[in-house]
Design a protein around this motif. Structure first.
Motif, PDB file in Angstrom:
ATOM      1  N   HIS A 133      13.245  -0.658   4.762  1.00 48.32           N
ATOM      2  CA  HIS A 133      13.451  -1.739   3.607  1.00 48.32           C
ATOM      3  C   HIS A 133      12.249  -2.158   3.132  1.00 48.32           C
ATOM      4  O   HIS A 133      11.252  -2.592   4.064  1.00 48.32           O
ATOM      5  CB  HIS A 133      14.077  -2.904   4.264  1.00 48.32           C
ATOM      6  CG  HIS A 133      14.432  -3.941   2.823  1.00 48.32           C
ATOM      7  ND1 HIS A 133      13.429  -5.010   2.161  1.00 48.32           N
ATOM      8  CD2 HIS A 133      15.615  -4.113   2.078  1.00 48.32           C
ATOM      9  CE1 HIS A 133      14.019  -5.342   1.333  1.00 48.32           C
ATOM     10  NE2 HIS A 133      15.386  -5.130   1.181  1.00 48.32           N
ATOM     11  N   SER A 134      11.723  -2.175   2.002  1.00 45.76           N
ATOM     12  CA  SER A 134      10.308  -2.389   1.411  1.00 45.76           C
ATOM     13  C   SER A 134       9.700  -3.646   1.958  1.00 45.76           C
ATOM     14  O   SER A 134       8.664  -3.943   2.448  1.00 45.76           O
ATOM     15  CB  SER A 134      10.496  -2.330  -0.185  1.00 45.76           C
ATOM     16  OG  SER A 134      10.456  -1.079  -0.382  1.00 45.76           O
ATOM     17  N   GLY A 135      10.642  -4.663   2.206  1.00 47.65           N
ATOM     18  CA  GLY A 135      10.265  -6.115   2.622  1.00 47.65           C
ATOM     19  C   GLY A 135      10.018  -5.979   3.912  1.00 47.65           C
ATOM     20  O   GLY A 135       9.455  -7.018   4.338  1.00 47.65           O
ATOM     21  N   GLU A 136      10.718  -5.469   4.584  1.00 49.25           N
ATOM     22  CA  GLU A 136      10.610  -5.017   6.447  1.00 49.25           C
ATOM     23  C   GLU A 136       9.350  -4.254   6.586  1.00 49.25           C
ATOM     24  O   GLU A 136       8.736  -4.522   7.711  1.00 49.25           O
ATOM     25  CB  GLU A 136      11.855  -4.755   6.672  1.00 49.25           C
ATOM     26  CG  GLU A 136      12.947  -5.590   6.749  1.00 49.25           C
ATOM     27  CD  GLU A 136      12.749  -6.874   7.701  1.00 49.25           C
ATOM     28  OE1 GLU A 136      12.670  -6.727   8.874  1.00 49.25           O
ATOM     29  OE2 GLU A 136      12.457  -7.825   6.940  1.00 49.25           O
ATOM     30  N   PRO A 183       7.282  -1.441  10.623  1.00 52.57           N
ATOM     31  CA  PRO A 183       7.109  -0.023  10.399  1.00 52.57           C
ATOM     32  C   PRO A 183       5.772   0.343   9.650  1.00 52.57           C
ATOM     33  O   PRO A 183       5.551   1.490   9.985  1.00 52.57           O
ATOM     34  CB  PRO A 183       8.252   0.243   9.456  1.00 52.57           C
ATOM     35  CG  PRO A 183       9.272  -1.110   9.598  1.00 52.57           C
ATOM     36  CD  PRO A 183       8.474  -2.170   9.923  1.00 52.57           C
ATOM     37  N   PHE A 184       5.172  -0.601   9.186  1.00 59.31           N
ATOM     38  CA  PHE A 184       3.829   0.115   8.462  1.00 59.31           C
ATOM     39  C   PHE A 184       2.873   0.645   9.438  1.00 59.31           C
ATOM     40  O   PHE A 184       1.883   1.143   9.305  1.00 59.31           O
ATOM     41  CB  PHE A 184       3.116  -0.887   7.694  1.00 59.31           C
ATOM     42  CG  PHE A 184       2.619  -2.244   8.256  1.00 59.31           C
ATOM     43  CD1 PHE A 184       1.555  -2.836   7.307  1.00 59.31           C
ATOM     44  CD2 PHE A 184       2.999  -2.744   9.529  1.00 59.31           C
ATOM     45  CE1 PHE A 184       0.954  -3.790   8.122  1.00 59.31           C
ATOM     46  CE2 PHE A 184       2.323  -3.941  10.028  1.00 59.31           C
ATOM     47  CZ  PHE A 184       1.350  -4.425   9.278  1.00 59.31           C
ATOM     48  N   GLU A 185       3.131   0.232  10.690  1.00 59.54           N
ATOM     49  CA  GLU A 185       1.794   0.586  11.752  1.00 59.54           C
ATOM     50  C   GLU A 185       2.175   2.263  11.843  1.00 59.54           C
ATOM     51  O   GLU A 185       1.461   2.771  12.502  1.00 59.54           O
ATOM     52  CB  GLU A 185       2.329   0.202  13.159  1.00 59.54           C
ATOM     53  CG  GLU A 185       2.002  -1.363  13.070  1.00 59.54           C
ATOM     54  CD  GLU A 185       0.560  -1.688  12.966  1.00 59.54           C
ATOM     55  OE1 GLU A 185      -0.476  -0.739  13.358  1.00 59.54           O
ATOM     56  OE2 GLU A 185       0.002  -2.645  12.883  1.00 59.54           O
ATOM     57  N   VAL A 186       3.300   2.980  11.490  1.00 63.99           N
ATOM     58  CA  VAL A 186       3.246   4.341  11.659  1.00 63.99           C
ATOM     59  C   VAL A 186       2.598   5.344  10.568  1.00 63.99           C
ATOM     60  O   VAL A 186       2.627   6.460  10.251  1.00 63.99           O
ATOM     61  CB  VAL A 186       4.555   4.803  11.620  1.00 63.99           C
ATOM     62  CG1 VAL A 186       5.516   4.270  12.861  1.00 63.99           C
ATOM     63  CG2 VAL A 186       5.580   4.744  10.488  1.00 63.99           C
ATOM     64  N   THR A 187       2.252   4.283   9.376  1.00 63.63           N
ATOM     65  CA  THR A 187       1.480   4.782   8.340  1.00 63.63           C
ATOM     66  C   THR A 187       0.135   5.689   8.711  1.00 63.63           C
ATOM     67  O   THR A 187      -0.843   5.165   9.269  1.00 63.63           O
ATOM     68  CB  THR A 187       1.125   3.874   7.222  1.00 63.63           C
ATOM     69  OG1 THR A 187       2.424   3.213   7.065  1.00 63.63           O
ATOM     70  CG2 THR A 187       0.728   4.520   6.014  1.00 63.63           C
ATOM     71  N   LYS A 232       1.523   0.491  -2.648  1.00 62.78           N
ATOM     72  CA  LYS A 232       0.142   0.161  -2.777  1.00 62.78           C
ATOM     73  C   LYS A 232      -0.524   0.483  -1.292  1.00 62.78           C
ATOM     74  O   LYS A 232      -1.415   0.909  -1.254  1.00 62.78           O
ATOM     75  CB  LYS A 232      -0.345  -1.159  -3.394  1.00 62.78           C
ATOM     76  CG  LYS A 232      -1.652  -1.605  -3.422  1.00 62.78           C
ATOM     77  CD  LYS A 232      -1.569  -2.980  -3.931  1.00 62.78           C
ATOM     78  CE  LYS A 232      -3.261  -3.261  -4.087  1.00 62.78           C
ATOM     79  NZ  LYS A 232      -3.608  -4.791  -4.814  1.00 62.78           N
ATOM     80  N   PHE A 233       0.227  -0.097  -0.394  1.00 61.82           N
ATOM     81  CA  PHE A 233      -0.352   0.227   0.965  1.00 61.82           C
ATOM     82  C   PHE A 233      -0.248   1.655   1.286  1.00 61.82           C
ATOM     83  O   PHE A 233      -1.223   2.119   1.895  1.00 61.82           O
ATOM     84  CB  PHE A 233       0.638  -0.826   2.020  1.00 61.82           C
ATOM     85  CG  PHE A 233       0.088  -0.467   3.608  1.00 61.82           C
ATOM     86  CD1 PHE A 233      -0.963  -1.644   3.763  1.00 61.82           C
ATOM     87  CD2 PHE A 233       0.472   0.230   4.210  1.00 61.82           C
ATOM     88  CE1 PHE A 233      -1.333  -1.560   5.147  1.00 61.82           C
ATOM     89  CE2 PHE A 233       0.077   0.503   5.497  1.00 61.82           C
ATOM     90  CZ  PHE A 233      -0.883  -0.525   5.956  1.00 61.82           C
ATOM     91  N   LEU A 234       0.808   2.240   1.286  1.00 57.46           N
ATOM     92  CA  LEU A 234       0.887   3.638   1.205  1.00 57.46           C
ATOM     93  C   LEU A 234      -0.245   4.767   0.650  1.00 57.46           C
ATOM     94  O   LEU A 234      -0.713   5.489   1.411  1.00 57.46           O
ATOM     95  CB  LEU A 234       2.282   4.272   1.036  1.00 57.46           C
ATOM     96  CG  LEU A 234       3.508   3.792   1.744  1.00 57.46           C
ATOM     97  CD1 LEU A 234       4.834   4.295   1.134  1.00 57.46           C
ATOM     98  CD2 LEU A 234       3.359   4.032   2.954  1.00 57.46           C
ATOM     99  N   GLN A 235      -0.479   4.052  -0.497  1.00 57.81           N
ATOM    100  CA  GLN A 235      -1.488   5.022  -1.240  1.00 57.81           C
ATOM    101  C   GLN A 235      -2.815   4.602  -0.800  1.00 57.81           C
ATOM    102  O   GLN A 235      -3.782   5.572  -0.875  1.00 57.81           O
ATOM    103  CB  GLN A 235      -1.446   4.331  -2.826  1.00 57.81           C
ATOM    104  CG  GLN A 235      -0.130   5.107  -3.400  1.00 57.81           C
ATOM    105  CD  GLN A 235      -0.107   4.661  -4.957  1.00 57.81           C
ATOM    106  OE1 GLN A 235      -0.339   3.511  -5.357  1.00 57.81           O
ATOM    107  NE2 GLN A 235       0.763   5.346  -5.642  1.00 57.81           N
ATOM    108  N   ILE A 281       2.819  11.165   0.084  1.00 58.34           N
ATOM    109  CA  ILE A 281       3.608  10.120  -0.567  1.00 58.34           C
ATOM    110  C   ILE A 281       4.482  10.756  -1.764  1.00 58.34           C
ATOM    111  O   ILE A 281       3.748  10.988  -2.760  1.00 58.34           O
ATOM    112  CB  ILE A 281       3.111   8.861  -1.055  1.00 58.34           C
ATOM    113  CG1 ILE A 281       2.150   8.170   0.231  1.00 58.34           C
ATOM    114  CG2 ILE A 281       3.695   7.667  -1.623  1.00 58.34           C
ATOM    115  CD1 ILE A 281       0.963   7.598  -0.268  1.00 58.34           C
ATOM    116  N   THR A 282       5.819  10.637  -1.841  1.00 59.33           N
ATOM    117  CA  THR A 282       6.627  10.926  -3.050  1.00 59.33           C
ATOM    118  C   THR A 282       7.234   9.685  -3.667  1.00 59.33           C
ATOM    119  O   THR A 282       7.762   9.129  -3.009  1.00 59.33           O
ATOM    120  CB  THR A 282       7.549  12.117  -2.623  1.00 59.33           C
ATOM    121  OG1 THR A 282       7.178  13.198  -1.956  1.00 59.33           O
ATOM    122  CG2 THR A 282       8.599  12.546  -3.950  1.00 59.33           C
TER     123      THR A 282
END
Length: 333
Positions: free
Chosen positions: A232-235, A240-244, A268-271, A277-278
């Motif tokens: 979930h984008s809010g979560e 989860p963002f630590e695996v990016t 924005k964070f992923l980019q 990123i798809t």
């Protein structure tokens, strides 16, 4: 092969009217339960999300069918409507859940892709939907269930944007066909670029959550045997963002409802920190040809139609047919 006659939006409206009139004297529709497994359960989410967001009087929740059987909610009663969906119409867990709902006095609507499915014998009403991968977009299950939500809200509370919702319903098949053509080349490229990936994450929020979940558990895990998780984008920023990193692929789905800012923040964070990123964006898929009050719901369907094409592209590149199985229907479980 004879063409199966699917349920129309107008027929859904008549069924909804009959259900409402039946329950009106009891105080109306109090609860809606969606009972299914896997992709069928995910497809119920639009109805659940719509009623949770838009209705003041109707509680809605989806259950994995077997959980509903073993841990039946105390609120299940004669003012409840239960939707029990099984694509082939013979999923044991879902049939059992439909029986439990019936035993507790709920009005049961069953759904499958055939009119004579075993589950149809349990319900008070049966809805025949089309499988978007083979039969077209005229009556896909997500849209028919969403139409039930529109009708229930119109009947019980007066839905302010009902006309806009029905107009969007009529436009949906053409937009779905357009999406398939729009993403065809991208889907093939996605397959080639991701055919050797051991894991692919999906992410979104709001109504489109069902699309991310189905792409994850049905397409990547079940059909292509690729590890995946739906986030979930809010979560995302709460763990989860630590695996990016530069090597981890994400499929980012941008809806067009009120929660779009959550998706944009995650993208924005992923980019910034990722590379593979798809992006599947409801706005680009044409949902803005509909009224803005309903684009969040219909945009989710268009995102799913696009995501399905990406899964097909992956299957082609991996030379791994979508319906090849190791366990499902082959071993005892």
């Amino acid at each position: 092969m004879a063409t199966v006659k699917t349920t129309t939006g107008e027929e859904v409206a008549k069924i909804a009217e009959e259900i409402y009139q039946k329950l009106k004297g009891k105080g109306g529709i109090k609860r809606v339960y969606c009972l299914a497994c896997g992709g069928s359960k995910a497809s119920c989410y639009l109805l659940e999300n719509f009623l949770q967001t838009e209705s003041k009087t109707i509680f809605a929740q989806s259950y994995s069918a077997n959980e509903f059987v073993y841990d039946t909610p105390k609120g299940l009663d004669g003012q409840s409507v239960a939707f029990a969906m099984s694509m082939g119409g013979s999923t044991k867990e879902t049939m059992d859940a439909a029986r439990v709902a019936k035993e507790h006095g709920a009005t049961v609507v069953t759904l499958s892709i055939t009119p004579d499915a075993a589950i149809a014998k349990i319900g008070d009403h049966h809805v025949v939907y089309s499988d978007e991968s083979t039969l077209g977009f005229e009556a896909i299950n997500q849209a028919l269930l969403l139409r039930f939500g529109f009708e229930f809200l119109r009947l019980q509370e007066g839905y302010e944007f009902y006309d806009q919702a029905v107009d969007g319903y009529k436009k949906l098949p053409g937009l779905c066909e357009r999406v398939v053509k729009l993403v065809a080349a991208r889907a093939k490229r996605f397959g080639v670029e991701h055919k050797d990936e051991p894991v692919i994450y999906t992410m979104t929020s709001g109504p489109a959550s069902y699309a991310a979940y189905m792409e994850c558990i049905c397409m990547f895990m079940e059909m292509e045997w690729v590890h995946s998780s739906s986030i979930h984008s809010g979560e995302f920023f709460h763990g989860p963002f630590e695996v990016t990193d530069q090597d981890t692929p994400f499929v980012m789905m941008l809806g067009d409802g009120p929660t779009r800012p959550l998706d944009e923040r995650a993208l924005k964070f992923l980019q910034r920190y990722g590379k593979k990123i798809t992006v599947i964006d409801a706005k680009e898929l044409g949902v803005n040809t509909m009224d803005g009050h309903v684009t969040g719901y219909y945009g989710a369907i268009l995102i799913w139609i696009a995501a399905l094409e990406y899964a097909k592209g992956l299957a082609e590149a991996k030379e791994h047919p979508l319906f090849m199985r190791r366990y499902m229907g082959k071993v005892e479980y």
